[in-house]
Scaffold this motif. Structure first.
Motif, PDB file in Angstrom:
ATOM      1  N   GLU A 277       0.824  -1.205   0.000  1.00  0.00           N
ATOM      2  CA  GLU A 277       0.000   0.000   0.000  1.00  0.00           C
ATOM      3  C   GLU A 277       0.861   1.259   0.000  1.00  0.00           C
ATOM      4  N   VAL A 278       1.930   1.266   0.775  1.00  0.00           N
ATOM      5  CA  VAL A 278       2.769   2.464   0.895  1.00  0.00           C
ATOM      6  C   VAL A 278       3.697   2.631  -0.302  1.00  0.00           C
ATOM      7  N   LEU A 279       4.307   1.530  -0.750  1.00  0.00           N
ATOM      8  CA  LEU A 279       5.350   1.604  -1.776  1.00  0.00           C
ATOM      9  C   LEU A 279       4.878   1.250  -3.172  1.00  0.00           C
ATOM     10  N   GLY A 280       3.709   0.626  -3.290  1.00  0.00           N
ATOM     11  CA  GLY A 280       3.245   0.168  -4.583  1.00  0.00           C
ATOM     12  C   GLY A 280       3.805  -1.197  -4.930  1.00  0.00           C
ATOM     13  N   PRO A 281       3.416  -1.738  -6.089  1.00  0.00           N
ATOM     14  CA  PRO A 281       3.776  -3.122  -6.427  1.00  0.00           C
ATOM     15  C   PRO A 281       5.215  -3.308  -6.902  1.00  0.00           C
ATOM     16  N   ASN A 282       5.913  -2.213  -7.242  1.00  0.00           N
ATOM     17  CA  ASN A 282       7.245  -2.344  -7.832  1.00  0.00           C
ATOM     18  C   ASN A 282       8.338  -2.415  -6.765  1.00  0.00           C
ATOM     19  N   CYS A 283       8.289  -3.478  -5.960  1.00  0.00           N
ATOM     20  CA  CYS A 283       9.318  -3.673  -4.943  1.00  0.00           C
ATOM     21  C   CYS A 283       9.435  -5.166  -4.635  1.00  0.00           C
ATOM     22  N   HIS A 284      10.605  -5.544  -4.182  1.00  0.00           N
ATOM     23  CA  HIS A 284      10.848  -6.909  -3.730  1.00  0.00           C
ATOM     24  C   HIS A 284      10.620  -6.938  -2.222  1.00  0.00           C
ATOM     25  N   LEU A 285       9.833  -7.905  -1.744  1.00  0.00           N
ATOM     26  CA  LEU A 285       9.456  -7.938  -0.334  1.00  0.00           C
ATOM     27  C   LEU A 285       9.747  -9.298   0.280  1.00  0.00           C
ATOM     28  N   ALA A 286      10.213  -9.279   1.540  1.00  0.00           N
ATOM     29  CA  ALA A 286      10.464 -10.527   2.266  1.00  0.00           C
ATOM     30  C   ALA A 286      10.311 -10.290   3.758  1.00  0.00           C
ATOM     31  N   ALA A 287       9.879 -11.324   4.469  1.00  0.00           N
ATOM     32  CA  ALA A 287       9.735 -11.277   5.929  1.00  0.00           C
ATOM     33  C   ALA A 287      10.619 -12.335   6.563  1.00  0.00           C
ATOM     34  N   LEU A 288      11.253 -11.959   7.687  1.00  0.00           N
ATOM     35  CA  LEU A 288      12.086 -12.875   8.465  1.00  0.00           C
ATOM     36  C   LEU A 288      11.358 -13.212   9.754  1.00  0.00           C
ATOM     37  N   SER A 289      11.271 -14.495  10.072  1.00  0.00           N
ATOM     38  CA  SER A 289      10.623 -14.883  11.322  1.00  0.00           C
ATOM     39  C   SER A 289      11.144 -16.234  11.766  1.00  0.00           C
ATOM     40  N   GLY A 290      11.045 -16.465  13.071  1.00  0.00           N
ATOM     41  CA  GLY A 290      11.501 -17.745  13.607  1.00  0.00           C
ATOM     42  C   GLY A 290      11.928 -17.607  15.058  1.00  0.00           C
ATOM     43  N   PRO A 291      12.324 -18.714  15.661  1.00  0.00           N
ATOM     44  CA  PRO A 291      12.645 -18.728  17.099  1.00  0.00           C
ATOM     45  C   PRO A 291      14.046 -18.182  17.382  1.00  0.00           C
ATOM     46  N   THR A 292      14.162 -16.873  17.501  1.00  0.00           N
ATOM     47  CA  THR A 292      15.476 -16.251  17.646  1.00  0.00           C
ATOM     48  C   THR A 292      15.443 -15.150  18.697  1.00  0.00           C
ATOM     49  N   PHE A 293      16.118 -15.364  19.800  1.00  0.00           N
ATOM     50  CA  PHE A 293      16.365 -14.288  20.758  1.00  0.00           C
ATOM     51  C   PHE A 293      17.628 -13.552  20.332  1.00  0.00           C
ATOM     52  N   ALA A 294      17.557 -12.228  20.355  1.00  0.00           N
ATOM     53  CA  ALA A 294      18.646 -11.412  19.838  1.00  0.00           C
ATOM     54  C   ALA A 294      19.966 -11.680  20.548  1.00  0.00           C
TER      55      ALA A 294
ATOM     56  N   SER B 297      21.175 -21.013  15.911  1.00  0.00           N
ATOM     57  CA  SER B 297      19.835 -20.458  15.711  1.00  0.00           C
ATOM     58  C   SER B 297      19.385 -20.752  14.285  1.00  0.00           C
ATOM     59  N   ALA B 298      18.074 -20.667  14.059  1.00  0.00           N
ATOM     60  CA  ALA B 298      17.516 -20.881  12.719  1.00  0.00           C
ATOM     61  C   ALA B 298      16.332 -19.964  12.503  1.00  0.00           C
ATOM     62  N   ILE B 299      16.122 -19.600  11.244  1.00  0.00           N
ATOM     63  CA  ILE B 299      15.091 -18.631  10.903  1.00  0.00           C
ATOM     64  C   ILE B 299      14.498 -18.997   9.545  1.00  0.00           C
ATOM     65  N   THR B 300      13.317 -18.442   9.248  1.00  0.00           N
ATOM     66  CA  THR B 300      12.703 -18.612   7.940  1.00  0.00           C
ATOM     67  C   THR B 300      12.612 -17.269   7.239  1.00  0.00           C
ATOM     68  N   VAL B 301      12.989 -17.237   5.977  1.00  0.00           N
ATOM     69  CA  VAL B 301      12.853 -16.053   5.135  1.00  0.00           C
ATOM     70  C   VAL B 301      11.751 -16.341   4.126  1.00  0.00           C
ATOM     71  N   ALA B 302      10.689 -15.535   4.152  1.00  0.00           N
ATOM     72  CA  ALA B 302       9.535 -15.770   3.286  1.00  0.00           C
ATOM     73  C   ALA B 302       9.389 -14.654   2.266  1.00  0.00           C
ATOM     74  N   SER B 303       9.154 -15.042   1.032  1.00  0.00           N
ATOM     75  CA  SER B 303       8.897 -14.076  -0.032  1.00  0.00           C
ATOM     76  C   SER B 303       8.126 -14.774  -1.144  1.00  0.00           C
ATOM     77  N   HIS B 304       7.354 -13.991  -1.893  1.00  0.00           N
ATOM     78  CA  HIS B 304       6.700 -14.536  -3.074  1.00  0.00           C
ATOM     79  C   HIS B 304       7.691 -14.726  -4.218  1.00  0.00           C
ATOM     80  N   GLU B 305       8.907 -14.196  -4.062  1.00  0.00           N
ATOM     81  CA  GLU B 305       9.964 -14.335  -5.057  1.00  0.00           C
ATOM     82  C   GLU B 305      11.043 -15.257  -4.489  1.00  0.00           C
ATOM     83  N   ALA B 306      11.145 -16.439  -5.058  1.00  0.00           N
ATOM     84  CA  ALA B 306      12.084 -17.433  -4.536  1.00  0.00           C
ATOM     85  C   ALA B 306      13.525 -16.929  -4.583  1.00  0.00           C
ATOM     86  N   GLU B 307      13.896 -16.229  -5.649  1.00  0.00           N
ATOM     87  CA  GLU B 307      15.272 -15.743  -5.792  1.00  0.00           C
ATOM     88  C   GLU B 307      15.608 -14.729  -4.682  1.00  0.00           C
ATOM     89  N   PHE B 308      14.646 -13.872  -4.349  1.00  0.00           N
ATOM     90  CA  PHE B 308      14.875 -12.864  -3.314  1.00  0.00           C
ATOM     91  C   PHE B 308      15.020 -13.530  -1.944  1.00  0.00           C
TER      92      PHE B 308
END
Length: 334
Positions: A124-141, A150-161
Motif C-alpha cells: 500500500e505504501v510503496l506500490g507493487p514495484n518492490c521486492h518484499l520478504a519477511a524474516l521470522s523464527g525462534p530467535t532471541f537477539a 539459531s535458525a530462521i525462515t525467510v519468506a517471499s513470493h519471489e524465490a530468488e529474493f
C-alpha cells in the motif's frame, strides 16, 4: 541476486543483532535509529547497552541517524522497527528509494490501523514495484549476538529474493530456510506473542507444566485456523515460524510477552509491567488486532479471546481460566 550492502532500520535488540550478524558475514552494514542519542551512544561505545549490554558490535557496522544517509549505496533495506512504526518508517523511506527497492523486515506483528499483515502495508505504501520478504523464527537477539546456534525462515513470493537473503544471513551458527508462504510466516510471528502471554499467565498462577503444554498445543490450533482462513499453508505453522517460535516465546523468560503474562498471573498490572520490562511488548497490541481479525473472519480463538479480555476488559486471570476450562467438550481438532 547479490547485495553490496545492507541498511538495518531500528537499533533495538533484534535490529542490532541482525546488523551484527550480517556484518560478521562480511557485508557492509549501516544501522539507523530514530533516536539520535541512541546512535550517538552506539558510535561511542560500539555496544547497545540498553538492549544488549556488554556485547561488542562488529567494526563493519556504521551508525546513522539520517535516514537518507543510512540507505545510501545499500542494496537491501531491512526493517526491525515495532509494528506500530512500520508504515510510518516506509512512508519516510519512500522519497529516497530507487525503482524496485529490496525491502525485508524482522518486525513481528500486524498494522495497528487495519490489522493488515505487513507485506500488505508495504504494498500500500510503496506500490507493487518492490521486492518484499519477511524474516521470522525462534530467535532471541542476545543468543544470535553470542553466536549460539539459531535458525530462521525467510519468506517471499519471489524465490530468488528469499534465497539471496537466506544466503546473506546463513553461517556456521545461523541457519536460514526459505518459504513462499509470506502470509503464514508473518502470521505465526504475530500470533505467537499473544499465546506467549497466555502461557506466562498460566505459569504465573502456578498451574504447572501440564497446563503450559496444553495452552501451547491448543494455541497452535488457533494459529492454524486463523492462518488457513487467510490463505496460509498449514505446514508453515509446523515449522520454525509457527510452532518453533511459539515454543521459544511461550517457554523462555527472555520473552517480553511471556514475562508480561507471568506478572499478570501474579496479580500485577499491565502498566507496571510495561514500565519494568522497558521494551516493546508486541503481544499487547497484537492481542487486540488478532481478536478483531478472528471475529471478522468467524474463526474460533478462545485463548486469544481471554488474553484480549485480560488486557482490554480488565478481566481477572482466574475468570479467564475458568471460561477456558468450562467450554463445551468436543473432539480435539486443528
Amino acid at each position: 541476486m547479490d547485495f553490496a550492502g545492507v541498511s538495518v532500520l531500528g537499533a533495538g535488540s533484534w535490529g542490532t543483532a541482525l546488523a551484527h550478524l550480517i556484518a560478521g558475514n562480511g557485508f557492509d552494514v549501516s544501522l539507523w535509529d530514530i533516536d539520535p542519542e541512541r546512535i550517538w551512544a552506539l558510535r561511542k561505545t560500539r555496544t547497545n547497552e540498553r538492549y544488549l549490554p556488554g556485547l561488542l558490535l562488529s567494526p563493519r557496522i556504521q551508525f546513522a541517524d539520517d535516514l537518507r544517509q543510512a540507505i545510501s549505496g545499500k542494496d537491501l533495506i531491512l526493517l526491525a522497527v515495532p509494528s506500530h512504526a512500520f508504515a510510518a518508517c516506509l512512508r519516510n523511506l519512500r522519497p529516497f528509494l530507487p525503482p524496485w527497492p529490496k525491502i525485508a523486515w524482522g518486525t513481528k506483528g500486524l498494522d495497528p490501523d487495519g490489522g493488515c499483515l505487513l507485506h500488505e502495508v508495504a504494498l500500500e505504501v510503496l506500490g507493487p514495484n518492490c521486492h518484499l520478504a519477511a524474516l521470522s523464527g525462534p530467535t532471541f537477539a542476545r543468543e544470535v549476538m553470542l553466536g549460539l546456534p539459531s535458525a530462521i525462515t525467510v519468506a517471499s513470493h519471489e524465490a530468488e529474493f528469499a534465497t539471496a537473503i537466506a544466503e546473506l544471513l546463513h553461517n556456521e551458527f545461523f541457519r536460514a530456510y526459505t518459504s513462499s508462504d509470506l502470509v503464514g510466516v508473518q502470521l505465526g510471528g504475530a500470533v505467537k506473542n499473544v499465546l506467549a502471554i497466555a502461557a506466562g499467565v498460566s505459569d504465573g498462577m502456578g498451574f504447572g507444566a501440564n497446563a503450559r503444554a496444553a495452552l501451547i498445543t491448543r494455541g497452535l490450533a488457533e494459529m492454524i485456523r486463523l492462518g488457513e482462513a487467510l490463505g496460509a499453508r498449514r505446514e508453515t505453522f509446523m515449522g520454525l515460524a509457527g510452532v518453533g517460535d511459539l515454543i521459544l516465546t511461550a517457554t523462555d523468560d527472555q520473552s517480553r510477552n511471556r514475562r508480561l503474562g507471568l506478572g499478570l498471573g501474579k496479580g500485577r498490572t499491565v502498566v507496571e509491567l510495561k514500565a519494568e520490562i522497558g521494551q516493546e511488548i508486541e503481544g499487547i497490541l497484537t492481542a487486540r488486532l488478532v481478536w478483531q481479525l478472528a471475529a471478522k473472519l468467524g474463526v474460533e480463538m478462545p485463548i486469544v479471546e481471554q488474553v484480549y479480555a485480560l488486557l482490554y476488559e480488565e478481566a481477572a486471570p482466574q475468570e479467564a481460566v475458568r471460561k477456558l476450562l468450562l467450554r463445551e467438550r468436543k473432539p480435539e481438532a486443528f
